[in-house]
Scaffold this active site. Structure first.
Site, PDB file in Angstrom:
ATOM      1  N   LYS A  32       0.841  -1.202   0.000  1.00  0.00           N
ATOM      2  CA  LYS A  32       0.000   0.000   0.000  1.00  0.00           C
ATOM      3  C   LYS A  32       0.879   1.256   0.000  1.00  0.00           C
ATOM      4  O   LYS A  32       0.653   2.183  -0.784  1.00  0.00           O
ATOM      5  CB  LYS A  32      -0.937  -0.011   1.208  1.00  0.00           C
ATOM      6  CG  LYS A  32      -1.991  -1.096   1.156  1.00  0.00           C
ATOM      7  CD  LYS A  32      -2.830  -1.145   2.411  1.00  0.00           C
ATOM      8  CE  LYS A  32      -2.102  -1.804   3.560  1.00  0.00           C
ATOM      9  NZ  LYS A  32      -2.960  -2.004   4.751  1.00  0.00           N
ATOM     10  N   CYS A  47     -14.653   4.191  14.067  1.00  0.00           N
ATOM     11  CA  CYS A  47     -13.631   3.140  14.158  1.00  0.00           C
ATOM     12  C   CYS A  47     -12.925   3.101  15.508  1.00  0.00           C
ATOM     13  O   CYS A  47     -12.411   2.060  15.907  1.00  0.00           O
ATOM     14  CB  CYS A  47     -12.601   3.279  13.032  1.00  0.00           C
ATOM     15  SG  CYS A  47     -11.571   4.748  13.118  1.00  0.00           S
ATOM     16  N   MET A  48     -12.898   4.217  16.246  1.00  0.00           N
ATOM     17  CA  MET A  48     -12.105   4.256  17.471  1.00  0.00           C
ATOM     18  C   MET A  48     -12.902   4.562  18.736  1.00  0.00           C
ATOM     19  O   MET A  48     -12.342   4.620  19.826  1.00  0.00           O
ATOM     20  CB  MET A  48     -10.975   5.299  17.329  1.00  0.00           C
ATOM     21  CG  MET A  48      -9.931   4.949  16.289  1.00  0.00           C
ATOM     22  SD  MET A  48      -9.140   3.344  16.572  1.00  0.00           S
ATOM     23  CE  MET A  48      -8.168   3.702  18.023  1.00  0.00           C
ATOM     24  N   GLY A  81      -6.675   2.240  12.084  1.00  0.00           N
ATOM     25  CA  GLY A  81      -6.848   2.025  10.653  1.00  0.00           C
ATOM     26  C   GLY A  81      -6.519   3.220   9.793  1.00  0.00           C
ATOM     27  O   GLY A  81      -6.236   3.067   8.606  1.00  0.00           O
ATOM     28  N   GLN A  82      -6.531   4.436  10.349  1.00  0.00           N
ATOM     29  CA  GLN A  82      -6.324   5.638   9.540  1.00  0.00           C
ATOM     30  C   GLN A  82      -5.053   6.365   9.971  1.00  0.00           C
ATOM     31  O   GLN A  82      -4.630   6.259  11.123  1.00  0.00           O
ATOM     32  CB  GLN A  82      -7.522   6.576   9.689  1.00  0.00           C
ATOM     33  CG  GLN A  82      -8.820   5.983   9.166  1.00  0.00           C
ATOM     34  CD  GLN A  82      -9.950   6.993   9.215  1.00  0.00           C
ATOM     35  OE1 GLN A  82     -10.192   7.723   8.270  1.00  0.00           O
ATOM     36  NE2 GLN A  82     -10.653   7.041  10.338  1.00  0.00           N
ATOM     37  N   MET A  98      -9.903  -3.143  14.058  1.00  0.00           N
ATOM     38  CA  MET A  98     -11.334  -2.929  13.844  1.00  0.00           C
ATOM     39  C   MET A  98     -12.192  -4.127  14.252  1.00  0.00           C
ATOM     40  O   MET A  98     -13.391  -3.970  14.487  1.00  0.00           O
ATOM     41  CB  MET A  98     -11.607  -2.570  12.384  1.00  0.00           C
ATOM     42  CG  MET A  98     -10.968  -1.266  11.953  1.00  0.00           C
ATOM     43  SD  MET A  98     -11.474   0.159  12.953  1.00  0.00           S
ATOM     44  CE  MET A  98     -10.035   0.413  13.988  1.00  0.00           C
TER      45      MET A  98
END
Length: 546
Positions: free
Chosen positions: A92, A181-182, A402-403, A365
């Site tokens: 990625k 998400c958090m 995740g971010q 997640m």
């Protein structure tokens, strides 16, 4: 001409070990790209200007070097000086610059006129946005306007968004997709420790003896970090246990794969606590000195109700109360529910309970977007607290991200309705601090939160919110109960502004689309999973009027 090179037995073994590690890692997850491979595609005579930045994918925060030439980014390699990835790069990150050069990149402001998007100047688009905000505030009040951002926001982005809405306009209608998400991670920290200040860092991976991955497919989602686990297994023989609902590349690379029925990880966590106490593995001195036992909120409802509020309160309990509660979670009972064998439940408990083993729990997640995400965070903390295996090198419950800046932007500058830079809106001193650094009257900052993310979109549908500015996120894909919010955003008296890099299902519902500069096309900072704040400079000019 050949050159004789003397190689000692030690050098030979070291080189073979390195080759074995690379081969093993590459076969387990081809997403990892080693330094030797990263250089191959770069022409020897290329005259590239190399500058460093944190990678913009996921929350690991790898350091990358970007090679630019003639105003374009054309090469990427891992930064060998980065303490996060030490020169490694995943697939990625290696292809990250390609995301800037898609044919459908947004480069001009678009305004919806008679059902069609028409290119316009940035001045006209921004004037329209400003006038619609003023009109909405005048007719419906300041809490009728809102902004919704993301963990893709840089830290300065989030700071300015919070300052504009909370400090200038005077509404706490600021939220980010990091809430989705958090939130479980954050409320897990708050309910277990009283403060959202996570422990643990990547260096713990160099000290732990056992890694338990709770529903976390690290091999594919965080391959650079997973390579550190594999490296430690080669060096020190550590154990990697994959505890998940399905078989993944992580399962194949782990020493042990344990599959559980979805939603039953909570029961398994309680069974581990049952075993720890009943086998005498509890660190009684640590628990007595550092822990209070409390029964948490349990009357949670289904979660889809507007304006939902808890009806129960946390209560203090004794250790005997906790033991009695755990009687329902014997390995035998939980095995029938979870599909995990009694033997494997006992095996997991023994890993945590062994006083001579340092252990890391890693999740992302799988736990944080769980239907009972706060609970499962609490339960894993319970395991570490019962054994005293917390906040020391190699002993760490670690929530990954995740971010690229979900941990940085939300935590550091407060892009949630209740947050401020270094504080919360409910605290008078925190409001005074924010007012001082923003240079605004403290009265501008409202003392009560308004809507969390899901409630904000409900408010948009109800009409409590009439204007929403969405930046660098795609809620018309990611929100639960999506049809309601998509229909709500399309109502005649709603005005939606979207700032993004490419067309998405969210730009489809916008009244104004603003093209965004992306990543290294501007200056910024990201904060990663281990709370490392990393700066990057502008390397390129954004296209068109982005």
């Amino acid at each position: 001409m050949y050159q004789s090179v003397r190689t000692t037995r030690r050098d030979f073994i070291k080189k073979m070990a390195k080759l074995s590690a690379m081969t093993a890692a590459a076969s387990m997850f081809p997403g990892i790209i080693f330094a030797e491979e990263q250089e191959r595609g770069i022409p020897a005579n290329a005259n590239l200007d190399w500058k460093k930045a944190p990678c913009r994918f996921c929350g690991v925060g790898c350091g990358v070097l970007i090679g630019t030439e003639n105003g374009k980014a054309i090469a990427v390699k891992g930064d060998p000086k980065s303490p996060v990835n030490k020169g490694l790069c995943c697939v990625k990150g290696y292809h990250s610059i390609m995301a800037m050069y898609g044919q459908d990149r947004l480069t001009k402001p678009l305004v919806k006129k008679q059902g069609r998007y028409v290119e316009t100047s940035m001045k006209e688009a921004l004037d329209l946005v400003a006038s619609k905000m003023q009109e909405t505030i005048k007719e419906h009040g300041k809490d009728a306007v809102s902004i919704y951002g993301s963990g893709q926001w840089t830290i300065p982005d989030g700071y300015v968004a919070s300052k504009l809405f909370k400090g200038c306009i005077g509404t706490n209608n600021v939220e980010a997709n990091a809430r989705l998400c958090m939130a479980s991670a954050v409320t897990g920290f708050l309910t277990s420790f009283g403060i959202d200040e996570p422990m643990g860092c990547y260096e713990d991976m160099d000290h732990a003896d056992t890694f338990v991955l709770w529903g976390n497919n690290m091999a594919e989602m965080h391959p650079v970090l997973f390579s550190r686990l594999l490296d430690q297994r080669l060096k020190r023989g550590v154990k990697i246990i994959d505890f998940a609902t399905r078989t993944t590349r992580t399962s194949m690379a782990a020493d042990k794969s344990i599959i559980f029925n979805p939603q039953t990880d909570l029961a398994v966590a309680n069974a581990i606590c049952y075993e720890i106490i009943n086998n005498g593995w509890m660190n009684r001195a640590f628990v007595e000195e550092h822990c209070n036992l409390r029964k948490g909120l349990t009357n949670m409802g289904y979660g889809l109700e507007d304006n939902y509020k808890f009806t129960d309160k946390p209560e203090s309990i004794t250790l005997d109360d906790f033991k009695n509660f755990l009687e329902d979670y014997t390995p035998e009972k939980v095995s029938k529910l979870s599909g995990v064998s009694v033997r494997d439940i006992k095996y997991l408990a023994a890993q945590y309970g062994d006083p001579n083993k340092k252990i890391m729990s890693l999740w992302c997640m799988g736990m944080n977007q769980h239907t009972r995400g706060t609970w499962i965070n609490n339960l894993v903390y319970n395991i570490h607290l019962l054994t005293g295996k917390i906040s020391s090198p190699g002993n760490s419950p670690f929530s990954l991200t995740g971010q690229p800046s979900a941990c940085g932007t939300v935590r550091e500058v407060g892009t949630l309705t209740h947050k401020l830079p270094h504080g919360v809106v409910m605290n008078k001193e925190h409001r005074e601090f924010a007012a001082k650094i923003w240079d605004v009257p403290v009265e501008n900052i409202a003392p009560k939160p308004t809507y969390h993310t899901v409630e904000m979109f409900r408010a948009l549908d109800r009409g409590d919110i009439r204007f929403m500015w969405i930046q660098v996120t795609n809620p018309m894909v990611t929100m639960p109960n999506l049809r309601r919010y998509r229909n709500g955003s399309k109502k005649d008296d709603r005005f939606i502004v979207v700032s993004d890099v490419y067309p998405t299902p969210t730009t489809d519902v916008a009244d104004v689309i603003l093209p965004s500069a992306m990543w290294i096309e501007r200056e910024g900072l990201f904060g990663n999973s281990e709370r490392r704040t990393q700066h990057f400079e502008q390397m390129l000019e954004p296209p068109g009027e982005a």
